[in-house]
Design an enzyme around this catalytic site. Sequence first.
Site, PDB file in Angstrom:
ATOM      1  N   ARG A  19      47.034  27.560  36.077  1.00 16.26           N
ATOM      2  CA  ARG A  19      45.792  28.140  35.530  1.00 16.26           C
ATOM      3  C   ARG A  19      45.882  28.332  33.997  1.00 16.26           C
ATOM      4  NH1 ARG A  19      44.237  33.315  38.433  1.00 16.26           N
ATOM      5  NH2 ARG A  19      46.471  33.644  38.435  1.00 16.26           N
ATOM      6  N   TRP A  21      44.315  26.742  31.765  1.00 15.87           N
ATOM      7  CA  TRP A  21      42.969  26.671  31.179  1.00 15.87           C
ATOM      8  C   TRP A  21      42.293  28.052  31.236  1.00 15.87           C
ATOM      9  CZ3 TRP A  21      37.968  26.629  33.690  1.00 15.87           C
ATOM     10  CH2 TRP A  21      36.935  26.207  32.858  1.00 15.87           C
ATOM     11  N   LYS A  22      42.488  28.734  32.365  1.00 13.23           N
ATOM     12  CA  LYS A  22      41.934  30.089  32.497  1.00 13.23           C
ATOM     13  C   LYS A  22      42.525  31.002  31.416  1.00 13.23           C
ATOM     14  CE  LYS A  22      42.592  34.156  35.257  1.00 13.23           C
ATOM     15  NZ  LYS A  22      41.220  34.617  35.442  1.00 13.23           N
ATOM     16  N   ILE A 439      28.121  48.128  46.621  1.00 17.16           N
ATOM     17  CA  ILE A 439      28.320  47.003  47.545  1.00 17.16           C
ATOM     18  C   ILE A 439      29.748  46.943  48.076  1.00 17.16           C
ATOM     19  CG2 ILE A 439      28.034  44.480  47.768  1.00 17.16           C
ATOM     20  CD1 ILE A 439      25.439  46.158  47.492  1.00 17.16           C
ATOM     21  N   GLU A 492      37.915  48.749  47.818  1.00 11.14           N
ATOM     22  CA  GLU A 492      38.547  47.426  48.042  1.00 11.14           C
ATOM     23  C   GLU A 492      39.708  47.124  47.085  1.00 11.14           C
ATOM     24  OE1 GLU A 492      35.610  44.237  48.490  1.00 11.14           O
ATOM     25  OE2 GLU A 492      34.145  45.655  49.277  1.00 11.14           O
ATOM     26  N   ASP A 607      29.918  41.740  55.148  1.00  9.49           N
ATOM     27  CA  ASP A 607      29.419  40.937  54.027  1.00  9.49           C
ATOM     28  C   ASP A 607      29.235  39.475  54.394  1.00  9.49           C
ATOM     29  OD1 ASP A 607      29.318  42.946  52.071  1.00  9.49           O
ATOM     30  OD2 ASP A 607      31.469  42.775  51.676  1.00  9.49           O
ATOM     31  N   CYS A 651      24.482  37.675  48.311  1.00 10.65           N
ATOM     32  CA  CYS A 651      24.197  37.583  46.881  1.00 10.65           C
ATOM     33  C   CYS A 651      24.104  36.116  46.499  1.00 10.65           C
ATOM     34  CB  CYS A 651      25.276  38.281  46.070  1.00 10.65           C
ATOM     35  SG  CYS A 651      26.949  37.854  46.538  1.00 10.65           S
ATOM     36  N   HIS A 702      26.594  40.947  37.067  1.00 14.00           N
ATOM     37  CA  HIS A 702      27.244  39.804  36.426  1.00 14.00           C
ATOM     38  C   HIS A 702      27.086  39.823  34.913  1.00 14.00           C
ATOM     39  CE1 HIS A 702      26.743  38.458  40.621  1.00 14.00           C
ATOM     40  NE2 HIS A 702      27.980  38.109  40.423  1.00 14.00           N
TER      41      HIS A 702
HETATM   42  C1  LIG Z   1      31.678  37.028  45.349  1.00 18.10           C
HETATM   43  N1  LIG Z   1      32.380  35.862  44.937  1.00 18.10           N
HETATM   44  C2  LIG Z   1      33.443  35.361  45.657  1.00 18.10           C
HETATM   45  C3  LIG Z   1      33.457  33.994  45.966  1.00 18.10           C
HETATM   46  N2  LIG Z   1      34.461  33.465  46.673  1.00 18.10           N
HETATM   47  C4  LIG Z   1      35.460  34.238  47.091  1.00 18.10           C
HETATM   48  N3  LIG Z   1      36.460  33.726  47.797  1.00 18.10           N
HETATM   49  N4  LIG Z   1      35.491  35.571  46.807  1.00 18.10           N
HETATM   50  C5  LIG Z   1      34.506  36.162  46.092  1.00 18.10           C
HETATM   51  O1  LIG Z   1      34.563  37.368  45.859  1.00 18.10           O
HETATM   52  N5  LIG Z   1      32.454  33.219  45.569  1.00 18.10           N
HETATM   53  C6  LIG Z   1      31.318  33.754  44.889  1.00 18.10           C
HETATM   54  C7  LIG Z   1      31.698  34.919  44.081  1.00 18.10           C
HETATM   55  C8  LIG Z   1      32.609  34.489  42.972  1.00 18.10           C
HETATM   56  N6  LIG Z   1      33.115  35.599  42.298  1.00 18.10           N
HETATM   57  C9  LIG Z   1      34.357  35.736  41.803  1.00 18.10           C
HETATM   58  C10 LIG Z   1      34.569  36.875  41.066  1.00 18.10           C
HETATM   59  C11 LIG Z   1      35.807  37.107  40.502  1.00 18.10           C
HETATM   60  C12 LIG Z   1      36.824  36.202  40.688  1.00 18.10           C
HETATM   61  C13 LIG Z   1      38.108  36.520  40.040  1.00 18.10           C
HETATM   62  O2  LIG Z   1      38.156  37.412  39.230  1.00 18.10           O
HETATM   63  N7  LIG Z   1      39.202  35.833  40.322  1.00 18.10           N
HETATM   64  C14 LIG Z   1      40.445  36.173  39.705  1.00 18.10           C
HETATM   65  C15 LIG Z   1      41.584  36.044  40.670  1.00 18.10           C
HETATM   66  C16 LIG Z   1      41.552  37.177  41.639  1.00 18.10           C
HETATM   67  C17 LIG Z   1      42.883  37.407  42.291  1.00 18.10           C
HETATM   68  O3  LIG Z   1      43.135  36.915  43.343  1.00 18.10           O
HETATM   69  N8  LIG Z   1      43.759  38.133  41.657  1.00 18.10           N
HETATM   70  C18 LIG Z   1      45.076  38.443  42.170  1.00 18.10           C
HETATM   71  C19 LIG Z   1      46.052  38.165  41.074  1.00 18.10           C
HETATM   72  C20 LIG Z   1      46.437  36.806  41.204  1.00 18.10           C
HETATM   73  C21 LIG Z   1      47.256  36.425  39.991  1.00 18.10           C
HETATM   74  O4  LIG Z   1      46.691  36.126  38.960  1.00 18.10           O
HETATM   75  N9  LIG Z   1      48.536  36.494  40.149  1.00 18.10           N
HETATM   76  C22 LIG Z   1      49.379  36.121  39.103  1.00 18.10           C
HETATM   77  C23 LIG Z   1      50.469  37.146  38.942  1.00 18.10           C
HETATM   78  C24 LIG Z   1      49.988  38.532  39.008  1.00 18.10           C
HETATM   79  C25 LIG Z   1      49.224  38.989  37.824  1.00 18.10           C
HETATM   80  O5  LIG Z   1      49.700  38.881  36.702  1.00 18.10           O
HETATM   81  O6  LIG Z   1      48.118  39.573  38.033  1.00 18.10           O
HETATM   82  C26 LIG Z   1      49.948  34.792  39.514  1.00 18.10           C
HETATM   83  O7  LIG Z   1      49.927  34.497  40.722  1.00 18.10           O
HETATM   84  O8  LIG Z   1      50.305  34.053  38.623  1.00 18.10           O
HETATM   85  C27 LIG Z   1      45.232  39.895  42.499  1.00 18.10           C
HETATM   86  O9  LIG Z   1      44.263  40.616  42.461  1.00 18.10           O
HETATM   87  O10 LIG Z   1      46.348  40.292  42.842  1.00 18.10           O
HETATM   88  C28 LIG Z   1      40.682  35.285  38.521  1.00 18.10           C
HETATM   89  O11 LIG Z   1      41.472  35.738  37.685  1.00 18.10           O
HETATM   90  O12 LIG Z   1      40.137  34.182  38.440  1.00 18.10           O
HETATM   91  C29 LIG Z   1      36.634  35.069  41.426  1.00 18.10           C
HETATM   92  C30 LIG Z   1      35.373  34.825  42.002  1.00 18.10           C
HETATM   93  N1  LIG Z   2      32.024  43.861  49.366  1.00 16.58           N
HETATM   94  C1  LIG Z   2      32.156  42.787  48.400  1.00 16.58           C
HETATM   95  C2  LIG Z   2      30.978  41.886  48.438  1.00 16.58           C
HETATM   96  C3  LIG Z   2      30.975  40.824  47.393  1.00 16.58           C
HETATM   97  S1  LIG Z   2      29.841  39.588  47.690  1.00 16.58           S
HETATM   98  C4  LIG Z   2      32.320  43.383  47.027  1.00 16.58           C
HETATM   99  O1  LIG Z   2      31.799  44.462  46.817  1.00 16.58           O
HETATM  100  O2  LIG Z   2      32.971  42.789  46.179  1.00 16.58           O
HETATM  101 ZN   LIG Z   3      27.928  40.000  46.568  1.00 18.84          ZN
END
Ligand SMILES: CN1c2c(nc(N)[nH]c2=O)NC[C@@H]1CNc1ccc(C(=O)N[C@@H](CCC(=O)N[C@@H](CCC(=O)N[C@@H](CCC(=O)O)C(=O)O)C(=O)O)C(=O)O)cc1
Ligand SMILES: N[C@@H](CCS)C(=O)O
Ligand SMILES: [Zn+2]
Length: 765
Positions: A19, A21-22, A439, A492, A607, A651, A702
């Site tokens: 990741r 790019w992220k 939510i 959560e 959900d 949503c 958002h």
């Molecule tokens: C509601 N939404 C969702 C969708 N799909 C899902 N499967 N889930 C959803 O909630 N689709 C529609 C929308 C899309 N919305 C989002 C909103 C936010 C994110 C997001 O923020 N993603 C994060 C990654 C989240 C995550 O899993 N974090 C982990 C940490 C993982 C990590 O980075 N680990 C590191 C080491 C640890 C660290 O330093 O934190 C590693 O592995 O290298 C966690 O919480 O522990 C993002 O950053 O992109 C996505 C979709």
């Molecule tokens: N319960 C979830 C729904 C996302 S669509 C949340 O609050 O993130």
């Molecule tokens: Zn939602």
Amino acid sequence: MLETVKTSNLGYPRLGEKREWKQLLESYWRHEIDDHQFEIAAKRLRLLNLQKQLAFGVTHIPVADNSNYDHVLDTMAAFNLVPERFGSYDRPLHLSEYFAVARGTDKNVPADMTKWFNTNYHYTVPEFDHTQPRLLDNRWLRYWQEAKDALHIDGKPVILGPVSLIKLGKINGTYVTEADHINTLLDQLLPIYGEVFQQLAAAGVSWVQLDEPTLVQLTHANEVLPYQKMAAYLHRVAPTINIVLQTYFDAIDPFEAVMKMPVQAIGLDFVHDHGENLKHIQQIGFPKDKILAAGIIDGHNIWASDLREKVQLTKTLQGYAPKIWLQPSNSLLHVPITTKYEAACDDSIYHALAFADEKIKELGIIAKACNQQDVTKALTKNQQALNHLKLAPFRHHPNVKARVNALDESQFKRKSDYHTRQKIQAAALKLPFLPTTTIGSFPQSATVRAKRAAWRQGKLTDQAYDTFIASEIKRWIRLQERIGLDVLVHGEFERTDMVEYFGQKLGGFLATKNGWVQSYGSRAVRPPVIYGDVYYQEPITVDKSVYAQSLTDKPVKGMITAPLTIINWSFVRDDITRATVQNQIALALREEVLNLEQAGIKIIQVDEPALREGLPLKVRHWQAYLDAAVAAFKITTTGVQDQTQIHTHMCYSDFDDIIDTITNLDADVISIETARSRGEIIAAFEQTHYTKQIGLGVYDIHATRVPSISEIEANIQRGLQVINPKQFWVNPDCGLKTRTEEQVIIALTRLQAARDRVVLKHQEA
Ligand SMILES: CN1c2c(nc(N)[nH]c2=O)NC[C@@H]1CNc1ccc(C(=O)N[C@@H](CCC(=O)N[C@@H](CCC(=O)N[C@@H](CCC(=O)O)C(=O)O)C(=O)O)C(=O)O)cc1
Ligand SMILES: N[C@@H](CCS)C(=O)O
Ligand SMILES: [Zn+2]
């Protein structure tokens, strides 16, 4: 005489193996690096992706499939099509201007995003209200040149075709569907596409991949006209450019009309086409003068292909189209990059996985086999891997299969009808007029993520991690009480993601280590892999909900993710029907719902945000999908007593065409997104005379900007014009996990104040 089979790719994942790019985007947004540093690092990543494909031997490598945020936004920015509030330009947008459209500013809400066909990827919705299109930046030429200069690759620029660009956009808040609108906009856009193509031709580009995915949504030959006009125009103005007209995600219905278009190659999906593209070719034939770009590898799932079967399919196709490119069914944007970080999982699963890189390697093997090279070893290894998974004992649970087969009517029905339940619930819950709630998720702060990371790395004990999560739950229960919300949530904090978390807890799922897939911008998800029969192992959310409820007299909502969302945001086994997998998930979740109820939780939210996006692209397949979705939701929710209130949440959806399904779910309360779509959704509920309770999203979570009390009040009032106040709940659009604590506290305080003002005015009236 058969020609050599070539390989091609449609698009490579942007995220970077780790990741990178992220990280790059986010450090730019945090002003840790400047434009120059960003450009250098972004170029390095682009070239790395190309280098890999070169090393894998791909004949036609895509270029300009990269993006700084989203490829539809790139097209809008290149053509001066960004929404009017972000200005009109006569030069390429600066990076900060581009990101302002994507992410919003203090003054402007970001451009609207919605789901890219039936995937979990979000694209930026073009707004054609005040278009003055002009070519600001030929990014396709830039990236083609970059690949040529750095790696001597004669790349295949990928460009979103004008008709699909138009149909993916809106005029006055409504998707462009009218033929007149399409034609007017097409007349404006064609000269610009013409300029792009002419410049590409002058530079010596040989092939362009012209994506027109909306072709698979047509039903009649006359709908092909704008696409024909477009292809004829481009052929006329840039005759030396070879076009591969690319479709994906389903079959083309008006097959004959599309085959006649003046292009040199046509890309068809032979994986998600329900067998129809092959049938068309067998019945109608394939034009002799064109190349068939055959999407034979599943670009939307992560299982290794049955290579022998794919060789056979290619040979069958060669009988109709002697010139063939082998490619994935769609861009590999929708799968993770490489399986190499998953080696710790069970061997029989690991060897049966194929992410983007492994898929590209598969294409090479199939091409070699068809080009008479010896690939016996690779084919044997592939057969062994598939057989190991097929026979793995942990994959099969006869009792799960038996429970699905034994489902009977009683498991699809609440005990009483809604009106009876509503009275019982009102008496039990004693909620005020226009109840407020959220939510489910609260900020996944840096601290929450850091604690989880430490716990995962073994630096924090289970007990210390649990204690931390409990302390966050307690802190947020107190915060919600202080704000005055009526129905609380636990927040959560224990969940990385609403689907991945359930994947970690249910039997039959594998949670990947590094299987990241882009969701929007820099955000990614790790879809879990459903490899076997799904079963309930132990309570999943009960302890957190019970703990939260023990801290307050106000009701705390139990919070689980529904079957369709779990299945749509996971990678699903493909040896049994999706309906069967859905029902297995539903039966497992039914146990969780009953456990929550038994533990004293009076409101349970299930959900289902991904129900709408999973709709098949062809309307004729909708009913079967929706019926199965309703069945799974009901299996999950109908076991409870009348006094238990079932909520659902959706949503990012256009609800008009699934409103009957929403009614059929028979949830007592639904909370939906409305703040961003400026009220179009409300009308749908008004027209249906929806009789159950609705929580309209009155705060767009958002946007980074927090709306004022008056703005939220206006959103509530707008809803109340069409929805009976007795049915009305006040809540944000979606979960608050991506917001900061400060934003959430301000926003919810204002939301509560707005609700109080409306109540006051209502009492005075
Ligand atoms: C509601 N939404 C969702 C969708 N799909 C899902 N499967 N889930 C959803 O909630 N689709 C529609 C929308 C899309 N919305 C989002 C909103 C936010 C994110 C997001 O923020 N993603 C994060 C990654 C989240 C995550 O899993 N974090 C982990 C940490 C993982 C990590 O980075 N680990 C590191 C080491 C640890 C660290 O330093 O934190 C590693 O592995 O290298 C966690 O919480 O522990 C993002 O950053 O992109 C996505 C979709
Ligand atoms: N319960 C979830 C729904 C996302 S669509 C949340 O609050 O993130
Ligand atoms: Zn939602």
